[in-house]
Design a protein around this motif. Structure first.
Motif, PDB file in Angstrom:
ATOM      1  N   TYR A  22     117.501 -65.539  62.296  1.00 13.80           N
ATOM      2  CA  TYR A  22     116.070 -65.837  62.653  1.00 13.80           C
ATOM      3  C   TYR A  22     115.245 -64.525  62.740  1.00 13.80           C
ATOM      4  O   TYR A  22     115.523 -63.559  63.031  1.00 13.80           O
ATOM      5  N   TYR A  23     114.032 -64.729  62.566  1.00 11.59           N
ATOM      6  CA  TYR A  23     113.064 -63.831  62.264  1.00 11.59           C
ATOM      7  C   TYR A  23     111.930 -64.199  63.051  1.00 11.59           C
ATOM      8  O   TYR A  23     111.158 -65.352  63.057  1.00 11.59           O
ATOM      9  N   VAL A  24     111.203 -63.253  63.869  1.00  8.51           N
ATOM     10  CA  VAL A  24     109.844 -63.615  64.612  1.00  8.51           C
ATOM     11  C   VAL A  24     108.911 -62.791  63.692  1.00  8.51           C
ATOM     12  O   VAL A  24     108.844 -61.472  63.636  1.00  8.51           O
ATOM     13  N   VAL A  25     107.927 -63.678  63.321  1.00  7.64           N
ATOM     14  CA  VAL A  25     106.862 -63.032  62.672  1.00  7.64           C
ATOM     15  C   VAL A  25     105.551 -63.120  63.489  1.00  7.64           C
ATOM     16  O   VAL A  25     105.343 -64.390  64.377  1.00  7.64           O
ATOM     17  N   GLY A  26     104.651 -62.354  63.558  1.00  2.00           N
ATOM     18  CA  GLY A  26     103.232 -62.649  64.097  1.00  2.00           C
ATOM     19  C   GLY A  26     102.715 -61.139  64.523  1.00  2.00           C
ATOM     20  O   GLY A  26     102.806 -60.240  63.925  1.00  2.00           O
ATOM     21  N   PRO A  33     100.085 -61.154  60.055  1.00  2.00           N
ATOM     22  CA  PRO A  33     101.401 -60.877  60.821  1.00  2.00           C
ATOM     23  C   PRO A  33     102.639 -60.159  60.191  1.00  2.00           C
ATOM     24  O   PRO A  33     102.295 -59.828  58.995  1.00  2.00           O
ATOM     25  N   THR A  34     103.291 -59.646  61.226  1.00  2.00           N
ATOM     26  CA  THR A  34     104.350 -58.690  60.416  1.00  2.00           C
ATOM     27  C   THR A  34     105.628 -59.305  61.216  1.00  2.00           C
ATOM     28  O   THR A  34     105.661 -60.151  62.001  1.00  2.00           O
ATOM     29  N   THR A  35     106.534 -58.629  60.586  1.00  2.00           N
ATOM     30  CA  THR A  35     107.998 -59.211  61.351  1.00  2.00           C
ATOM     31  C   THR A  35     108.168 -58.299  62.586  1.00  2.00           C
ATOM     32  O   THR A  35     108.154 -57.087  62.639  1.00  2.00           O
ATOM     33  N   LEU A  36     108.460 -58.984  63.894  1.00  2.00           N
ATOM     34  CA  LEU A  36     108.379 -58.306  64.979  1.00  2.00           C
ATOM     35  C   LEU A  36     109.699 -58.323  65.663  1.00  2.00           C
ATOM     36  O   LEU A  36     110.194 -57.412  66.437  1.00  2.00           O
ATOM     37  N   ALA A  37     110.741 -59.169  65.105  1.00  2.00           N
ATOM     38  CA  ALA A  37     112.241 -59.227  65.753  1.00  2.00           C
ATOM     39  C   ALA A  37     113.003 -59.860  64.691  1.00  2.00           C
ATOM     40  O   ALA A  37     112.771 -60.780  63.759  1.00  2.00           O
ATOM     41  N   CYS A  58      99.969 -64.308  68.343  1.00  2.00           N
ATOM     42  CA  CYS A  58     100.650 -65.458  68.078  1.00  2.00           C
ATOM     43  C   CYS A  58     102.065 -65.007  67.379  1.00  2.00           C
ATOM     44  O   CYS A  58     102.237 -64.015  66.682  1.00  2.00           O
ATOM     45  N   PHE A  59     102.968 -66.219  67.423  1.00  2.00           N
ATOM     46  CA  PHE A  59     104.430 -65.780  66.964  1.00  2.00           C
ATOM     47  C   PHE A  59     104.848 -67.093  66.354  1.00  2.00           C
ATOM     48  O   PHE A  59     104.582 -68.168  66.719  1.00  2.00           O
ATOM     49  N   THR A  60     105.570 -66.755  65.363  1.00  2.00           N
ATOM     50  CA  THR A  60     106.353 -67.954  64.388  1.00  2.00           C
ATOM     51  C   THR A  60     107.665 -67.633  64.486  1.00  2.00           C
ATOM     52  O   THR A  60     107.996 -66.422  64.120  1.00  2.00           O
ATOM     53  N   VAL A  61     108.631 -68.429  64.686  1.00  2.00           N
ATOM     54  CA  VAL A  61     110.189 -68.266  64.551  1.00  2.00           C
ATOM     55  C   VAL A  61     110.536 -68.945  63.311  1.00  2.00           C
ATOM     56  O   VAL A  61     110.194 -69.892  62.980  1.00  2.00           O
ATOM     57  N   LEU A  62     111.167 -67.990  62.489  1.00  2.00           N
ATOM     58  CA  LEU A  62     112.028 -68.457  61.094  1.00  2.00           C
ATOM     59  C   LEU A  62     113.081 -68.467  60.911  1.00  2.00           C
ATOM     60  O   LEU A  62     113.713 -67.661  61.749  1.00  2.00           O
ATOM     61  N   ALA A  63     113.743 -69.536  60.631  1.00  2.00           N
ATOM     62  CA  ALA A  63     115.110 -69.885  60.516  1.00  2.00           C
ATOM     63  C   ALA A  63     115.314 -69.477  58.853  1.00  2.00           C
ATOM     64  O   ALA A  63     114.818 -70.468  58.065  1.00  2.00           O
TER      65      ALA A  63
END
Length: 82
Positions: A22-26, A33-37, A58-63
């Protein structure tokens, strides 16, 4: 999402049976947006720290299973008074 001003805690369900990373972007609203985690396969939570309490984020989780199999959750945003 739990907003603690300087820290936001995010959690989600792992529907990949532990196979997806998983990656969190925002970032701040209005910015690119950038990769935050990055969260290892099977992980279901992370905290984003060092936030500006005066800004909305704002945050989006990517699987990610592989480069051809990526799923994105609906974005979530803070609702702070600015």
């Amino acid at each position: 999402m739990t907003d603690r001003q300087l820290v936001v805690a995010l959690s989600w369900q792992d529907r990949s049976a532990g196979k997806a990373s998983y990656y969190v972007v925002g970032g701040p609203v209005g910015r690119t947006p950038t990769t935050l985690a990055e969260v290892p396969a099977g992980g279901t939570k992370t905290e984003i720290t060092g936030l500006n309490p005066q800004a909305n984020y704002c945050f989006t989780v990517l699987a990610v299973l592989d480069v051809d199999q990526v799923g994105a959750a609906e974005p979530v945003c803070t609702k702070r008074r600015t």
